[in-house]
Design a protein around this motif. Sequence first.
Motif, mmCIF file in Angstrom:
data_model
loop_
_atom_site.group_PDB
_atom_site.id
_atom_site.type_symbol
_atom_site.label_atom_id
_atom_site.label_comp_id
_atom_site.label_asym_id
_atom_site.label_seq_id
_atom_site.Cartn_x
_atom_site.Cartn_y
_atom_site.Cartn_z
ATOM 1 N N TYR A 94 0.926 -1.080 0.001
ATOM 2 C CA TYR A 94 -0.010 0.072 -0.007
ATOM 3 C C TYR A 94 0.936 1.317 -0.097
ATOM 4 C CZ TYR A 94 -4.571 -2.173 1.050
ATOM 5 O OH TYR A 94 -5.632 -3.069 0.644
ATOM 6 N N ALA A 95 1.925 1.226 0.987
ATOM 7 C CA ALA A 95 2.627 2.564 1.040
ATOM 8 C C ALA A 95 3.476 2.518 -0.330
ATOM 9 C CB ALA A 95 3.663 2.352 2.140
ATOM 10 N N GLY A 128 5.957 20.040 1.369
ATOM 11 C CA GLY A 128 7.377 19.587 1.442
ATOM 12 C C GLY A 128 7.579 18.143 1.858
ATOM 13 N N LEU A 129 6.570 17.418 2.233
ATOM 14 C CA LEU A 129 6.757 16.190 2.526
ATOM 15 C C LEU A 129 6.684 15.270 1.512
ATOM 16 C CD1 LEU A 129 6.176 14.447 5.217
ATOM 17 C CD2 LEU A 129 3.568 14.150 4.300
ATOM 18 N N ASN A 130 7.988 15.256 1.099
ATOM 19 C CA ASN A 130 8.298 14.505 -0.175
ATOM 20 C C ASN A 130 9.393 13.162 0.191
ATOM 21 O OD1 ASN A 130 10.552 15.905 0.181
ATOM 22 N ND2 ASN A 130 10.098 17.129 -1.586
ATOM 23 N N ASN A 131 10.088 12.835 -1.078
ATOM 24 C CA ASN A 131 10.971 11.750 -0.503
ATOM 25 C C ASN A 131 10.402 10.725 0.357
ATOM 26 O OD1 ASN A 131 12.689 13.180 -2.464
ATOM 27 N ND2 ASN A 131 13.375 14.284 -0.674
ATOM 28 N N TRP A 132 11.362 10.213 1.257
ATOM 29 C CA TRP A 132 10.898 9.052 2.109
ATOM 30 C C TRP A 132 9.780 9.398 2.948
ATOM 31 C CZ3 TRP A 132 11.822 10.126 7.040
ATOM 32 C CH2 TRP A 132 12.928 10.984 7.442
ATOM 33 N N ARG A 133 9.557 10.771 3.347
ATOM 34 C CA ARG A 133 8.562 11.205 4.350
ATOM 35 C C ARG A 133 7.182 10.665 4.029
ATOM 36 N NH1 ARG A 133 12.415 15.483 4.642
ATOM 37 N NH2 ARG A 133 13.323 15.639 6.661
ATOM 38 N N TYR A 134 6.821 10.885 2.874
ATOM 39 C CA TYR A 134 5.213 10.530 2.367
ATOM 40 C C TYR A 134 5.014 9.009 2.641
ATOM 41 C CZ TYR A 134 0.917 10.448 0.236
ATOM 42 O OH TYR A 134 -0.590 10.108 -0.046
ATOM 43 N N PRO A 135 5.984 8.205 2.268
ATOM 44 C CA PRO A 135 5.580 6.736 2.410
ATOM 45 C C PRO A 135 5.640 6.511 4.051
ATOM 46 C CG PRO A 135 7.737 6.924 1.386
ATOM 47 C CD PRO A 135 6.842 8.353 1.230
ATOM 48 N N LEU A 136 6.403 7.169 4.980
ATOM 49 C CA LEU A 136 6.605 7.185 6.295
ATOM 50 C C LEU A 136 4.946 7.752 6.836
ATOM 51 C CD1 LEU A 136 7.726 6.436 8.843
ATOM 52 C CD2 LEU A 136 8.749 9.085 8.929
ATOM 53 N N ALA A 137 4.513 8.625 6.248
ATOM 54 C CA ALA A 137 3.193 8.973 6.752
ATOM 55 C C ALA A 137 2.413 7.813 6.477
ATOM 56 C CB ALA A 137 2.911 10.233 6.026
ATOM 57 N N CYS A 138 2.378 7.291 5.236
ATOM 58 C CA CYS A 138 1.518 6.238 4.869
ATOM 59 C C CYS A 138 1.506 5.019 5.939
ATOM 60 C CB CYS A 138 1.667 5.903 3.493
ATOM 61 S SG CYS A 138 1.557 6.809 2.245
ATOM 62 N N LEU A 139 2.844 4.594 6.172
ATOM 63 C CA LEU A 139 2.853 3.664 7.248
ATOM 64 C C LEU A 139 2.280 4.133 8.465
ATOM 65 C CD1 LEU A 139 6.563 2.387 6.240
ATOM 66 C CD2 LEU A 139 4.424 1.219 5.936
ATOM 67 N N THR A 140 2.836 5.115 8.912
ATOM 68 C CA THR A 140 1.945 5.589 9.942
ATOM 69 C C THR A 140 0.630 5.654 10.323
ATOM 70 O OG1 THR A 140 3.980 6.971 10.548
ATOM 71 C CG2 THR A 140 2.248 7.412 12.080
#
Length: 221
Positions: A94-95, A128-140
């Motif tokens: 999903y992420a 500015g939530l790009n690169n690896w921070r967006y999938p981190l937000a998805c996982l959270t």
Amino acid sequence: MVRSLKFLLWSAWVSLGAMLAFAAIVTAGACLTGVPQGANNIFRTYFGCFPLLTLLMLFLYTYGLCTSDLNLALSSGARRRDYFLALQLILLLYAGVSWALQAVMSAIPDLFGWTSVDRWSFLMSLGGLNNWRYPLACLTIMALGCLCGLLYTRSRAWGIVVMVLAILGGIAATTVLLLFADARPGTPGSLVAAALTCGAVAVTAVCELLIWRTVNRYIVR
């Protein structure tokens, strides 16, 4: 674990298919109604808010993975440990798809010369939530969705409380990111963004631990 993974994939393909279809409809609607030229309508709103809507969809999808899907899988003979491991792979799927979708939709305004490209870049990256921070937000948000589902099956009150806190926390975190989007490294704004990132990692880790413990002790209802 293979059987549990195959079971969850059936649900995942439907959910991901719905997400991709919604993205296609929003993008096509925006192009056909003049949004690239500056028109202001519902498709403009949906397109600009799509990364946020994706997080909401992920929350709802994973809520189901730890309620009805969990009950059905365990009733059919799945082992709790196998289900937990298969669940982790589904969350990564999903992420990954959400991350790719966000990247593609974020690139559309620039590639096709939409008006106000900088504004679209700001909105589609959640400030500015790009690169690896967006999938981190998805996982959270998915870990929180799973935990809410598990808590709700045991106690509706606790499930609702955690759900409300997750939604309010997500709104607050997004607002803070938008406010400090232009913060330079070393400034208070950048420190706040770093603190939010660390907080997301901590929340995900705690949720995963609680999900592991709860799934292993889960009683089919």
